[in-house]
Motif scaffolding. Sequence first.
Motif, PDB file in Angstrom:
ATOM      1  N   VAL A 163       6.479   9.228   6.049  1.00 35.59           N
ATOM      2  CA  VAL A 163       6.202   8.000   5.287  1.00 35.59           C
ATOM      3  C   VAL A 163       7.413   7.078   5.451  1.00 35.59           C
ATOM      4  O   VAL A 163       8.512   7.408   5.007  1.00 35.59           O
ATOM      5  N   PRO A 164       7.247   5.920   6.098  1.00 39.32           N
ATOM      6  CA  PRO A 164       8.409   5.052   6.360  1.00 39.32           C
ATOM      7  C   PRO A 164       8.790   4.222   5.136  1.00 39.32           C
ATOM      8  O   PRO A 164       7.968   4.036   4.229  1.00 39.32           O
ATOM      9  N   ALA A 165      10.008   3.707   5.130  1.00 39.85           N
ATOM     10  CA  ALA A 165      10.434   2.818   4.040  1.00 39.85           C
ATOM     11  C   ALA A 165       9.680   1.492   4.140  1.00 39.85           C
ATOM     12  O   ALA A 165       9.264   0.917   3.143  1.00 39.85           O
ATOM     13  N   ARG A 166       9.496   0.997   5.361  1.00 36.08           N
ATOM     14  CA  ARG A 166       8.749  -0.252   5.587  1.00 36.08           C
ATOM     15  C   ARG A 166       7.606   0.034   6.551  1.00 36.08           C
ATOM     16  O   ARG A 166       7.784   0.730   7.556  1.00 36.08           O
ATOM     17  N   ALA A 167       6.448  -0.546   6.247  1.00 42.06           N
ATOM     18  CA  ALA A 167       5.241  -0.264   7.028  1.00 42.06           C
ATOM     19  C   ALA A 167       5.462  -0.495   8.522  1.00 42.06           C
ATOM     20  O   ALA A 167       5.022   0.279   9.373  1.00 42.06           O
ATOM     21  N   ARG A 168       6.183  -1.564   8.827  1.00 44.49           N
ATOM     22  CA  ARG A 168       6.287  -2.004  10.219  1.00 44.49           C
ATOM     23  C   ARG A 168       6.996  -1.004  11.139  1.00 44.49           C
ATOM     24  O   ARG A 168       6.870  -1.079  12.370  1.00 44.49           O
ATOM     25  N   GLU A 169       7.734  -0.054  10.532  1.00 50.29           N
ATOM     26  CA  GLU A 169       8.399   0.968  11.350  1.00 50.29           C
ATOM     27  C   GLU A 169       7.397   1.769  12.184  1.00 50.29           C
ATOM     28  O   GLU A 169       7.760   2.399  13.164  1.00 50.29           O
ATOM     29  N   LEU A 170       6.131   1.771  11.740  1.00 48.59           N
ATOM     30  CA  LEU A 170       5.124   2.564  12.473  1.00 48.59           C
ATOM     31  C   LEU A 170       4.309   1.728  13.471  1.00 48.59           C
ATOM     32  O   LEU A 170       3.364   2.220  14.070  1.00 48.59           O
ATOM     33  N   GLU A 171       4.693   0.460  13.657  1.00 49.24           N
ATOM     34  CA  GLU A 171       3.922  -0.409  14.561  1.00 49.24           C
ATOM     35  C   GLU A 171       4.247  -0.034  16.020  1.00 49.24           C
ATOM     36  O   GLU A 171       5.262  -0.435  16.563  1.00 49.24           O
TER      37      GLU A 171
ATOM     38  N   GLY B 295      -0.478   3.683   9.727  1.00 51.36           N
ATOM     39  CA  GLY B 295      -0.046   4.128   8.398  1.00 51.36           C
ATOM     40  C   GLY B 295      -1.162   4.453   7.421  1.00 51.36           C
ATOM     41  O   GLY B 295      -0.951   5.187   6.455  1.00 51.36           O
ATOM     42  N   MET B 296      -2.376   3.934   7.642  1.00 51.52           N
ATOM     43  CA  MET B 296      -3.471   4.241   6.713  1.00 51.52           C
ATOM     44  C   MET B 296      -3.753   5.739   6.681  1.00 51.52           C
ATOM     45  O   MET B 296      -4.225   6.270   5.687  1.00 51.52           O
ATOM     46  N   GLY B 297      -3.471   6.406   7.799  1.00 52.50           N
ATOM     47  CA  GLY B 297      -3.707   7.852   7.896  1.00 52.50           C
ATOM     48  C   GLY B 297      -2.774   8.655   7.007  1.00 52.50           C
ATOM     49  O   GLY B 297      -2.977   9.852   6.815  1.00 52.50           O
ATOM     50  N   LEU B 298      -1.734   8.008   6.459  1.00 52.94           N
ATOM     51  CA  LEU B 298      -0.817   8.721   5.560  1.00 52.94           C
ATOM     52  C   LEU B 298      -1.438   8.961   4.194  1.00 52.94           C
ATOM     53  O   LEU B 298      -1.006   9.821   3.447  1.00 52.94           O
ATOM     54  N   PHE B 299      -2.451   8.140   3.851  1.00 51.94           N
ATOM     55  CA  PHE B 299      -2.974   8.278   2.483  1.00 51.94           C
ATOM     56  C   PHE B 299      -4.490   8.273   2.372  1.00 51.94           C
ATOM     57  O   PHE B 299      -5.022   8.501   1.308  1.00 51.94           O
ATOM     58  N   ARG B 300      -5.223   7.979   3.426  1.00 52.29           N
ATOM     59  CA  ARG B 300      -6.680   8.027   3.287  1.00 52.29           C
ATOM     60  C   ARG B 300      -7.290   8.800   4.458  1.00 52.29           C
ATOM     61  O   ARG B 300      -6.843   8.690   5.586  1.00 52.29           O
TER      62      ARG B 300
ATOM     63  N   LEU C 274       0.839  -1.214   0.000  1.00 56.08           N
ATOM     64  CA  LEU C 274       0.000   0.000   0.000  1.00 56.08           C
ATOM     65  C   LEU C 274       0.868   1.256   0.000  1.00 56.08           C
ATOM     66  O   LEU C 274       0.552   2.241  -0.678  1.00 56.08           O
ATOM     67  N   LEU C 275       1.975   1.216   0.745  1.00 54.34           N
ATOM     68  CA  LEU C 275       2.872   2.382   0.751  1.00 54.34           C
ATOM     69  C   LEU C 275       3.487   2.588  -0.633  1.00 54.34           C
ATOM     70  O   LEU C 275       3.674   3.715  -1.082  1.00 54.34           O
ATOM     71  N   GLU C 276       3.782   1.467  -1.321  1.00 54.01           N
ATOM     72  CA  GLU C 276       4.427   1.552  -2.642  1.00 54.01           C
ATOM     73  C   GLU C 276       3.486   2.094  -3.717  1.00 54.01           C
ATOM     74  O   GLU C 276       3.904   2.855  -4.589  1.00 54.01           O
ATOM     75  N   VAL C 277       2.222   1.690  -3.668  1.00 53.15           N
ATOM     76  CA  VAL C 277       1.314   2.073  -4.761  1.00 53.15           C
ATOM     77  C   VAL C 277       0.727   3.477  -4.566  1.00 53.15           C
ATOM     78  O   VAL C 277       0.063   4.001  -5.453  1.00 53.15           O
ATOM     79  N   THR C 278       0.968   4.063  -3.419  1.00 54.78           N
ATOM     80  CA  THR C 278       0.425   5.407  -3.157  1.00 54.78           C
ATOM     81  C   THR C 278       1.324   6.462  -3.804  1.00 54.78           C
ATOM     82  O   THR C 278       2.554   6.405  -3.685  1.00 54.78           O
ATOM     83  N   SER C 279       0.691   7.409  -4.490  1.00 51.77           N
ATOM     84  CA  SER C 279       1.469   8.412  -5.223  1.00 51.77           C
ATOM     85  C   SER C 279       1.924   9.545  -4.288  1.00 51.77           C
ATOM     86  O   SER C 279       1.321   9.784  -3.244  1.00 51.77           O
ATOM     87  N   ARG C 280       2.962  10.240  -4.736  1.00 46.74           N
ATOM     88  CA  ARG C 280       3.443  11.401  -3.980  1.00 46.74           C
ATOM     89  C   ARG C 280       2.345  12.418  -3.767  1.00 46.74           C
ATOM     90  O   ARG C 280       2.235  13.051  -2.728  1.00 46.74           O
ATOM     91  N   GLU C 281       1.514  12.606  -4.821  1.00 49.67           N
ATOM     92  CA  GLU C 281       0.428  13.600  -4.753  1.00 49.67           C
ATOM     93  C   GLU C 281      -0.548  13.242  -3.628  1.00 49.67           C
ATOM     94  O   GLU C 281      -1.013  14.102  -2.894  1.00 49.67           O
ATOM     95  N   THR C 282      -0.844  11.948  -3.537  1.00 45.80           N
ATOM     96  CA  THR C 282      -1.798  11.526  -2.494  1.00 45.80           C
ATOM     97  C   THR C 282      -1.223  11.764  -1.107  1.00 45.80           C
ATOM     98  O   THR C 282      -1.903  12.281  -0.216  1.00 45.80           O
TER      99      THR C 282
END
Length: 362
Positions: free
Chosen positions: A281-289, A297-302, A246-254
């Motif tokens: 925005v972390p390199a790996r999702a788990r950094e925010l656990e 992390g969902m709050g970063l894009f939605r 999900l982090l990878e497919v999210t665009s910079r604009e989003t």
Amino acid sequence: MSPEVLWYVIPREGPYPWEPAGRRPVDLAYLQQLGGAVDRLGFSGALLATDLYDVWSLGSVVAAAAPTFRPLLAIHPGLISPTLLAKMALSFEALFGAGRLRFNVVNGSTESLREYGLHLEHDERYELSAEYWQIVRRLTAGETFDHKGRFYDLKGAGNSLRELHDGPRPHVPMWFGGSSPAGIEMAAENVDVYLTWGEPPHLLKEKLDRVRERAAAHGRSLRIGLRLHLIVRDTEDEAWAAADRLLEVTSRETYARQLGRVEDADGVGWQRQYRQHGGRVPARARELEAHPNMWPGMGLFRPGPGTAVVGSTSQVVDRLHEFEAMGVDTFILSGNPLLEEAYRVGETILPALGVRPRTSRH
Ligand SMILES: Cc1cc2nc3c(=O)[nH]c(=O)nc-3n(C[C@H](O)[C@H](O)[C@H](O)COP(=O)(O)O)c2cc1C
């Protein structure tokens, strides 16, 4: 006792619907298919958030296709007259069956409500909310009365609604999510179910204790509901890989749009969510656990619920049990795509929570 579990129905749908490439075409048949699945799998209904479509149209078409589906309609107070809202609710229940509707009382943002001609700041909206929902509660309970308050002056309210019900009846239940002092006070006095987005348990406990304390001060107790996104897979590694994706497919604009959102900035619930990821925005999702399986992390894009529970089936079930032990009796869950994940959650998580599919009752 098993918790009540709702799903989520929204027209922007797909594997990552915050990006155009991750959205699938959605039409009437698809929404009815989704509602039918939600109904059969054992969810008690779904939250219909304020989004692309008006919730009344959406709730009606889904209810027409799913016999026991109970929508939770997100409504901003003040945009339509409380008497008209009560008429809409009583009409809905006359057509689809009594007890099928619930309201999600939402507060909106100063900025977005200007478009509708509502010019009220954050705390004033809660003053409006208290008056508005007290009127709606009485009208949907079949009362007739005069009312004079700060925002409304009604004469003979309820007279024209008499033929829609057979006298006194339970009011349409009011659910509510908000974390500000004004919001909690309004909820403590007026609503039936207090909702919150996911937070690490120690922060959530502190907030829920405050909500219970304020409700008790008004001689009331509230049910507690938790809104969580789920990223559940057979194994923990697969689940975290799905979060990474999900982090990878999210665009910079989003990312820029979501992290720069000013219109929601007056929402305390939103600020609490922002603090969990800090806008990074972390390199790996788990950094925010921050707590096992809890991923902000969902709050970063939605917009909306920013916390997901990420893990294997048994880990997700453990987390939900942990929240139940804190007094949560209701979950509003989602996963993307909504249709496929409704099946996955319905067939793996719900049985572990003691929720049975509707089909097994026949
Ligand atoms: C479970 C849940 C669902 C919500 N759904 C909506 C929604 O559909 N539309 C909306 O404008 N706000 C929605 N909100 C936001 C709240 O109405 C409120 O504006 C927000 O929590 C900020 O309020 P606060 O400042 O009191 O924390 C939702 C909040 C929660 C917790």
